[in-house]
Design a protein around this motif. Structure first.
Motif, short mmCIF file in Angstrom:
data_model
loop_
_atom_site.label_atom_id
_atom_site.label_comp_id
_atom_site.label_asym_id
_atom_site.label_seq_id
_atom_site.Cartn_x
_atom_site.Cartn_y
_atom_site.Cartn_z
N UNK A 12 0.70 -1.23 -0.01
CA UNK A 12 0.04 -0.12 -0.03
C UNK A 12 0.72 1.35 -0.09
N UNK A 13 1.84 1.17 0.78
CA UNK A 13 2.85 2.49 0.78
C UNK A 13 3.43 2.79 -0.64
N UNK A 14 4.04 1.50 -1.22
CA UNK A 14 4.60 1.55 -2.36
C UNK A 14 3.87 2.16 -3.30
N UNK A 15 2.41 1.80 -3.32
CA UNK A 15 1.56 2.19 -4.31
C UNK A 15 1.19 3.65 -4.21
N UNK A 16 1.15 4.16 -2.90
CA UNK A 16 0.86 5.59 -2.42
C UNK A 16 2.02 6.40 -2.95
N UNK A 17 3.14 6.02 -3.10
CA UNK A 17 4.58 6.65 -3.30
C UNK A 17 4.30 6.72 -4.94
#
Length: 487
Positions: free
Chosen positions: A458-463
């Motif tokens: 999820x963090x990767x997608x937000x970045x």
């Protein structure tokens, strides 16, 4: 199909319009043929080279690196976990084979998604591919460090843990072997595609021979009672292990990134993908069965270089373990070469579309390779390999890959409906059941990954979303041309 343009007086499509904008397949092929005004990637790879790229990018990861962490999850049934993960990968591979024959350009699932589901999902897919390729290279290189330690131990050397393990792992500070392997692969790729493909073919043949060598020796110590009980951790353990072992099949799609460097992409890309899956799955299951047959499943817990230690115990000869450890390191080097190759070619495709800086798409006139992009990618991956532990990398890579595979299967369904007249040199059997099953398997395996993995994803997608809004949206070639959608 129709293409809509921005209304007169507008300077930019709306975010919604741009996220849904689809780039025509003809435009991808035209970009590849023209080299976007500069030097082009050179067509120098035949069926053998393409097959060995996919095998090289895949074969060995789960056996040499991840097997010992999967056995405690599934017990003796780990070979079933390999089969489940392999079946999921096969369904996805069939979808890749159809798309590779229909859209024979660099970019793999990023390109297929852009042509079918629009720029927004294409960017997310490309961002997941960065996770799949670049991070898996680092994870694999980390595993190579363990085998280098085993090589040193067999000849009486004790390498300092501070320089052979990542921070936080057994006193590690920086993993020098992992860094060195990635830099070696980078230098080789910079020299040219044909040269690196020849080296990779030799390395792949060596690692196939090494795995057959293991199977023969391990079978000599085979004990059927090691499989009783078969499911000590239940079906949930088998599923959890399958989700982790899917990491072992990452890379079969590497041939699809070579669409612009294959001599006959429409014919050879689908064949290479299917052939590689047959070779990989067969060897994985045979090694898993013979390994469990030679040692009880509890023995594997905590052993990073389990196969080397198993051979040494079975034979009592240190030279046997040394030979296998050398073969394992060479195998991992071939994975690093081919996966890093795939990453750079995807970045070439993304740079043409303005999704990443143009430097990644700059092709050398001397050898027809993306030299600058390869140096940048290799340098970043080398640092990550030296600093990040394997376990955190493997699971994070799997979830991004499963997401990208799902999009490719959706792309097959979309193109069958929207462009039935498109020439296809390979068609998935039992359509639409096969791509639907591929999606179901991928989602199932994603759901079996841990909560932490989902949080990281999820963090990767937000970045990635932030990078798209800050760079990709403003530099999109398709948006600057005024294209908003394609039906």
């Amino acid at each position: 199909m129709t293409t809509q343009k921005i209304a007169p007086g507008s300077t930019r499509p709306s975010l919604r319009q741009q996220l849904g904008a689809r780039k025509p397949i003809e435009a991808f092929i035209a970009d590849a043929g023209s080299g976007t005004g500069g030097p082009k990637l050179r067509r120098s790879l035949g069926l053998l080279h393409l097959t060995m790229i996919s095998v090289g990018a895949t074969l060995g990861t789960g056996i040499f690196v991840v097997l010992s962490s999967a056995v405690p999850l599934a017990g003796p049934a780990v070979w079933i976990s390999f089969a489940i993960a392999g079946l999921a990968a096969l369904f996805a591979a069939l979808s890749y084979a159809e798309m590779a024959g229909a859209v024979p350009v660099s970019g793999s699932s990023y390109t297929y998604t852009y042509a079918t589901m629009g720029e927004g999902l294409a960017w997310i897919c490309g961002w997941c591919l960065v996770l799949e390729y670049a991070v898996s290279v680092a994870a694999i290189a980390v595993g190579a460090g363990e085998y280098i330690n085993e090589m040193a131990n067999t000849i009486g050397l004790d390498l300092p843990a501070a320089l052979t393990n990542p921070p936080g792992t057994d006193g590690g500070v920086f993993n020098i072997p992992a860094l060195a392997i990635v830099l070696f692969a980078t230098v080789l790729l910079v020299r040219g595609t044909k040269e690196s493909a020849v080296v990779n073919t030799v390395l792949v043949l060596i690692k196939i021979a090494v795995l057959i060598f293991f199977i023969v020796i391990a079978f000599s110590a085979f004990t059927s009672s090691n499989f009783d009980p078969l499911l000590p951790m239940g079906t949930a353990g088998v599923s959890a292990a399958a989700a982790r072992l899917f990491f072992s099949y990452i890379g079969f799609d590497a041939a699809s990134t070579a669409g612009e460097e294959a001599k006959n992409p429409q014919r050879d890309l689908p064949r290479a993908i299917i052939l590689s899956m047959i070779i990989i799955t067969t060897l994985y299951i045979l090694v898993a069965i013979t390994a469990i047959g030679a040692r009880q499943w509890m023995w594997f817990d905590g052993k990073e270089a389990a196969l080397v230690q198993l051979l040494e115990e079975v034979t009592g000869q240190s030279w046997v373990a040394l030979v296998f450890a050398i073969g394992a390191v060479l195998a991992i080097v071939s994975i690093v070469i081919t996966v890093l190759y795939g990453q750079t070619r995807i970045l070439v495709a993304m740079s043409r579309d303005g999704m990443v800086p143009k430097v990644f798409g700059k092709i050398s006139a001397r050898n027809g390779a993306p030299v600058a992009g390869t140096w940048i990618t290799g340098g970043v991956v080398a640092v990550v390999a030296g600093l990040v532990p394997l376990g955190q990398l493997a699971d994070a890579t799997s979830i991004g890959t499963l997401f990208a595979f799902s999009l490719v299967s959706l792309a097959v369904i979309y193109l069958r409906r929207s462009s039935p007249e498109l020439p296809r040199t390979f068609k998935v059997p039992l359509y639409p059941v096969t791509p639907i099953l591929a999606i179901i398997f991928c989602v199932y395996l994603m759901l079996n990954l841990g909560v932490i993995t989902w949080v990281v994803f999820g963090i990767w997608i937000l970045v990635g979303a932030a990078l798209y809004l800050g760079y990709g949206r403003r530099h999109s070639v398709l948006a600057s041309a005024g294209v908003t959608t394609r039906r």
